[in-house]
Design an enzyme around this catalytic site. Structure first.
Site, PDB file in Angstrom:
ATOM      1  N   HIS B 135       0.844  -1.195   0.000  1.00 16.36           N
ATOM      2  CA  HIS B 135       0.000   0.000   0.000  1.00 16.36           C
ATOM      3  C   HIS B 135       0.885   1.253   0.000  1.00 16.36           C
ATOM      4  O   HIS B 135       1.768   1.390   0.847  1.00 16.36           O
ATOM      5  CB  HIS B 135      -0.893  -0.002   1.248  1.00 16.36           C
ATOM      6  CG  HIS B 135      -1.738   1.233   1.371  1.00 16.36           C
ATOM      7  ND1 HIS B 135      -1.769   1.989   2.524  1.00 16.36           N
ATOM      8  CD2 HIS B 135      -2.574   1.846   0.490  1.00 16.36           C
ATOM      9  CE1 HIS B 135      -2.600   3.010   2.350  1.00 16.36           C
ATOM     10  NE2 HIS B 135      -3.101   2.946   1.133  1.00 16.36           N
ATOM     11  N   HIS B 159      -8.031   8.441  -3.524  1.00 10.01           N
ATOM     12  CA  HIS B 159      -8.428   7.047  -3.760  1.00 10.01           C
ATOM     13  C   HIS B 159      -9.614   6.928  -4.702  1.00 10.01           C
ATOM     14  O   HIS B 159      -9.837   5.866  -5.276  1.00 10.01           O
ATOM     15  CB  HIS B 159      -8.796   6.379  -2.425  1.00 10.01           C
ATOM     16  CG  HIS B 159      -7.620   6.185  -1.502  1.00 10.01           C
ATOM     17  ND1 HIS B 159      -7.192   7.162  -0.645  1.00 10.01           N
ATOM     18  CD2 HIS B 159      -6.799   5.120  -1.313  1.00 10.01           C
ATOM     19  CE1 HIS B 159      -6.159   6.719   0.054  1.00 10.01           C
ATOM     20  NE2 HIS B 159      -5.898   5.475  -0.324  1.00 10.01           N
ATOM     21  N   ARG B 234      -3.452  27.818   1.700  1.00  9.38           N
ATOM     22  CA  ARG B 234      -2.750  26.565   1.529  1.00  9.38           C
ATOM     23  C   ARG B 234      -3.104  25.702   2.747  1.00  9.38           C
ATOM     24  O   ARG B 234      -2.546  25.856   3.838  1.00  9.38           O
ATOM     25  CB  ARG B 234      -1.239  26.812   1.449  1.00  9.38           C
ATOM     26  CG  ARG B 234      -0.393  25.721   0.756  1.00  9.38           C
ATOM     27  CD  ARG B 234      -0.399  24.416   1.458  1.00  9.38           C
ATOM     28  NE  ARG B 234       0.413  23.406   0.793  1.00  9.38           N
ATOM     29  CZ  ARG B 234      -0.056  22.186   0.539  1.00  9.38           C
ATOM     30  NH1 ARG B 234      -1.310  21.837   0.839  1.00  9.38           N
ATOM     31  NH2 ARG B 234       0.753  21.289  -0.006  1.00  9.38           N
ATOM     32  N   CYS B 281       4.008  31.004  -0.205  1.00  5.76           N
ATOM     33  CA  CYS B 281       4.158  29.556  -0.205  1.00  5.76           C
ATOM     34  C   CYS B 281       5.477  29.209  -0.893  1.00  5.76           C
ATOM     35  O   CYS B 281       5.821  29.818  -1.914  1.00  5.76           O
ATOM     36  CB  CYS B 281       2.996  28.906  -0.948  1.00  5.76           C
ATOM     37  SG  CYS B 281       3.126  27.112  -1.037  1.00  5.76           S
ATOM     38  N   TYR B 419       9.206  20.437   1.672  1.00 10.42           N
ATOM     39  CA  TYR B 419       9.682  21.815   1.818  1.00 10.42           C
ATOM     40  C   TYR B 419      11.201  21.885   1.992  1.00 10.42           C
ATOM     41  O   TYR B 419      11.709  22.489   2.935  1.00 10.42           O
ATOM     42  CB  TYR B 419       8.954  22.502   2.974  1.00 10.42           C
ATOM     43  CG  TYR B 419       7.464  22.674   2.735  1.00 10.42           C
ATOM     44  CD1 TYR B 419       6.997  23.482   1.704  1.00 10.42           C
ATOM     45  CD2 TYR B 419       6.522  22.016   3.521  1.00 10.42           C
ATOM     46  CE1 TYR B 419       5.639  23.631   1.474  1.00 10.42           C
ATOM     47  CE2 TYR B 419       5.154  22.167   3.300  1.00 10.42           C
ATOM     48  CZ  TYR B 419       4.724  22.972   2.275  1.00 10.42           C
ATOM     49  OH  TYR B 419       3.383  23.127   2.042  1.00 10.42           O
TER      50      TYR B 419
END
Lengths: 573, 573
Positions: B135, B159, B234, B281, B419
């Site tokens: 998975h 999904h 965000r 961002c 990041y």
């Protein structure tokens, strides 16, 4: 023996073609020299032997001409302005045979605009009253009024050029009597640079008087700590002779008035701190910038940078000791520094830094009296210099004489009209020095010290070893160096070396306190079939700033802040 | 109505060609979706309608796959790993007609690897025991063991794609009895994003669940202060519902143990400070980077940046109030933040900043409870968020729940494995997240908001008006913006605007405390005969760092830190 890369002090080296290119309309020659005073701009040649470049538009602006020259630094020449007056003067020049003889005493009477300004040079007498208004150095010329030019010209060696003497000849009014000539000759034997210290013969000299030199780049990355003798030297004036016993550091701008500290007080009364800090001249790599278009300034290669341990008292400790407190903090914004190196008028080298840098515990600003564990060498500020980590070399004042807490920046030339960055579109017609901030923190930088530009790589080696340095201003740690051998198409990450010497372990820096450079190296496989490698490097610092790709978009008329990717070409054979 | 630029949350938009390009050898389709969890990487399309890009080498590394997905963020898919097992499973799939009927109770018994892992979805029962190991989200899948998949898939909407259901079908072992189906349907009506706040219709949506959106760039530079409703959002998870009366901010890592502060305490017991700070961002302008080569992440344009006034208590005041002192200072190096926004396992959003930034009087780090003079909007962290001026948006944690003083950085995904910046040569095979520092201060940035890319300029106007924003991280003031209309050959200096609103006068920033952007504008004469203008801008900050010329040399696999010159092409007609 010093290798004279491009002497810009005492004597200037010019190719005949360069000289002719510099002649102005009226056939007044204009030569380049950027020792203490530069009499032209836009002329330069690199030490790699490329041909010289000349700026197509020669239109100096009187204001900047005067400001620059008054400050006694490399600057714009205004001898073109002289051309109109010189025609007039030339018409009036009498023949030497018929000129009267004067005594020194008679000459000395002509020392004001009212009475006329007379000077002597090499046994002749000149009435330069009409020239004062157009002297590129402004009315500083009045300092010589009634006396000899030689003491001034020996300090500002730029005057010792044929074209300057040609101009002077237009003002000749007589000759000095023989007896006075002899007296002058005896006095003129004193060279203000005669007491400059001896230097390491490996240094590549940009200017001998004042002394400006950098080490061969290959030696630069041999050691994490740059040996003091090989550390680049950027002097603006003769090295002052300081008696350590008589040395006093003056602190001004505090409620208690002027404080005066002895060297012993600095050493004994304040804790001794040591930082490893890289100092870089804002003009480092100027020669890369001048390849694009002429710039004004010393023709530095890429070794006007070095890394050393510096020890001394913290400036903040000294300021608090001398009475700095909330009352001052409420108004003050800057800390001005003055050197003991003075020009002929007694004006010292001076700059300033923001107060918060000086006061911050994390700013690590030192009044340093040691370099690499020994007392400061004469060329690096003996007995005391300021170390302002992360900030351009120009603010790290040597031979420190005075510290002034102030509401304003230093009014000196080096703060106001030099060491500033401008747009590539800004030229000498449009530049406004007030529009740009004084350079403090420097941008991220890196350069390749191995392989050498133009060298050969043996194809059988399969790899090319690349080495260099990387550093960023403001305490921003270099976190990565990318290296390319195909001009920047593909990139490899170099291995960073914090230090390589057991005796100088570099502590892991706190954020914003990474003052020291990183040396780096990488072995890159030779690209199959490549005949020429364009080796390129670029560094990334902890704020993820990186270097610009190319020089033209960051070109500026003073040739400072050159931090584009460093490029080296090698042949594979 | 939200304009869906490129929906990456609930449903994914794919062109047929993109879907076929993503099919793997064994015909297992692989689609892109980067809302909470991304099931592939290397696929993307920009909102400008360019064709999609696919990375040629699809070799995910399980470690990063699992780390990324466990963290519940956009990440690499590992469904390719599934292919071997799926062949086996496919061979064993029985026909539905012959499948047994199970009760929920029977399903619930299969909730461990010993007893097998069963789940239900849409009325069918699946034995996914063999799938657990492959998975992409790691063994987090066990949280659904013995129960329904729907609650998890509604949170991780990635999904909900055909190919995922196709994979699932290989593990079908039965059907759920009708009565239990009805119960589940009732329960599954709860959408974790159903309580998200209403948003401004002008926002351009990158992802609806979680909500990620930016304003139209043209609106961005209409005002120096960005209206809260237009400020880019965000979110990593659903917006938490916080009762201000029950809100408690926990402070940990101090000698006094865990402290707990009410909202009222924050407002009443500490001085209220206000800063004007730009938040950007780290992924701003990712769409420029993905034009070069695919990157992983939300496809931000160039408006993931905004400037607002923020008011609140200083973090340093709160920390000292809670017992921070020399004892802690001797060891601590970081301040960790945790949001109240949690993933399905209860793991909160978490990051950290260096301690010296948090403690510095000049760091101006706030526990803000107001934005633009009003209480924080839900999307921007109500009731309390951290404002870390000069630092990437990711560290300005919203819905702040906990502050931890620590010797180490946050262990959370967003600090350790997201990041961060890498070399253009680093790919998903070679990336080592430990080798790069977490992004804190951002590099110098600027962008053009007018003219719009692809627009027309009337030749009769003689000039083209260019507008934009510029900002730099670390409190470094933007000191100059250069603008070109010929792709960077010649440059003009733009006029900078500190502020344009009387009600928000921007104070002259101290060095290192220039947290707010500058808007800029300039009218540039149309070059004679030009048919196309390539408008380019680049900013210079107070450390004289400038933007790199081009994107490819700063490309990185996460598409962060895109600060190359911004370029816009317009036609002259």
């Amino acid at each position: 023996m010093h290798r004279l890369r491009h002497c810009r002090g005492l004597a200037c080296v010019f190719s005949p073609s360069a000289q002719s290119a510099l002649k102005l309309k009226n056939n007044i020659p204009l030569a380049s020299c950027s020792g203490l005073v530069s009499y032209c701009w836009g002329s330069r040649s690199s030490h790699q032997g490329q041909s010289s470049y000349y700026y197509s538009s020669w239109r100096p602006r009187l204001r900047y001409v005067l400001m620059s020259l008054v400050a006694g630094t490399g600057a714009v020449v205004a001898y073109g302005l002289h051309q109109v007056k010189s025609e007039r003067a030339a018409a009036a020049v009498p023949q030497t045979v018929s000129l009267p003889v004067y005594t020194q005493e008679e000459v000395m009477k002509h020392c004001s605009l009212d009475k006329g300004i007379w000077v002597t040079y090499n046994g002749d007498v000149y009435d330069i009253t009409d020239f004062v208004a157009i002297h590129p150095g402004g009315n500083r010329i009045l300092l010589a009024a009634g006396g000899a030019l030689e003491p001034f010209w020996s300090l500002y060696a730029v005057h010792r050029q044929e074209h300057v003497q040609e101009i002077l000849s237009g003002y000749k009014v007589g000759v000095l009597q023989a007896e006075d000539c002899k007296k002058q000759e005896a006095a003129n034997l004193v060279d203000p640079y005669s007491t400059d210290p001896p230097r390491h013969p490996a240094l590549i000299v940009n200017s001998l008087k004042p002394f400006n030199a950098e080490p061969p780049p290959g030696l630069l990355t041999d050691s994490y700590i740059t040996p003091s003798a090989l550390f680049f030297t950027r002097n603006h004036l003769p090295v002052p002779q300081v008696d350590p016993n008589k040395y006093r550091l003056k602190i001004e701008g505090l409620p208690s008035g002027t404080m005066s500290l002895t060297l012993n007080t600095l050493k004994s009364n304040f804790p001794k701190y040591t930082v490893i800090a890289t100092i870089q001249c804002a003009g480092n790599r100027r020669s890369d910038m001048s390849k694009v278009k002429p710039v004004k300034g010393l023709n530095w290669g890429f070794a006007a940078i070095g890394n050393a341990t510096w020890s001394g008292a913290r400036l903040r400790d000294v300021l608090y000791h001398c009475g700095f407190g909330p009352e001052v903090a409420a108004k003050a914004r800057h800390v001005q520094f003055e050197g003991l190196d003075c020009d002929v008028t007694g004006m010292p080298y001076g700059v300033s830094i923001p107060l918060n840098k000086a006061l911050s515990e994390e700013g690590d600003v030192l009044l340093a009296y040691e370099m690499n564990g020994e007392e400061l060498p004469a060329d690096h500020g003996y007995p005391v210099r300021v170390i302002v980590p992360g900030v351009a070399g120009a603010r790290n004042v040597k031979w420190l004489g005075k510290v002034v807490i102030s509401e304003v920046e230093s009014e000196c030339h080096w703060q106001q009209n030099d060491y500033k960055g401008f747009s590539p579109g800004t030229n000498w017609d449009t530049v406004d020095y007030k529009s740009a901030p004084a350079i403090q923190e420097l941008p991220v930088q890196s350069a390749i010290t191995q392989p050498v530009d133009g060298s050969l790589v043996d194809r059988r080696m399969e790899e090319v070893n690349v080495k260099g340095y990387a550093w960023s201003g403001g305490g921003r740690e270099v976190v990565r160096v990318d290296v390319s051998v195909d001009g920047g198409k593909t990139w490899h990450v170099a291995k960073l070396r914090d230090n390589g010497e057991d005796e100088f372990p570099a502590p892991s820096p706190q954020p914003g306190r990474a003052w020291a450079w990183k040396l780096w190296e990488i072995a890159i496989p030779l690209p199959e079939g490549a005949e020429v490698l364009e080796v390129v490097c670029k560094a990334v610092d902890s704020s993820y700033n990186t270097q610009p790709d190319s020089v033209p978009p960051i070109w500026n008329l003073r040739g400072v802040l050159c931090n584009a990717w460093h490029r080296v070409k090698v042949k594979v054979n």
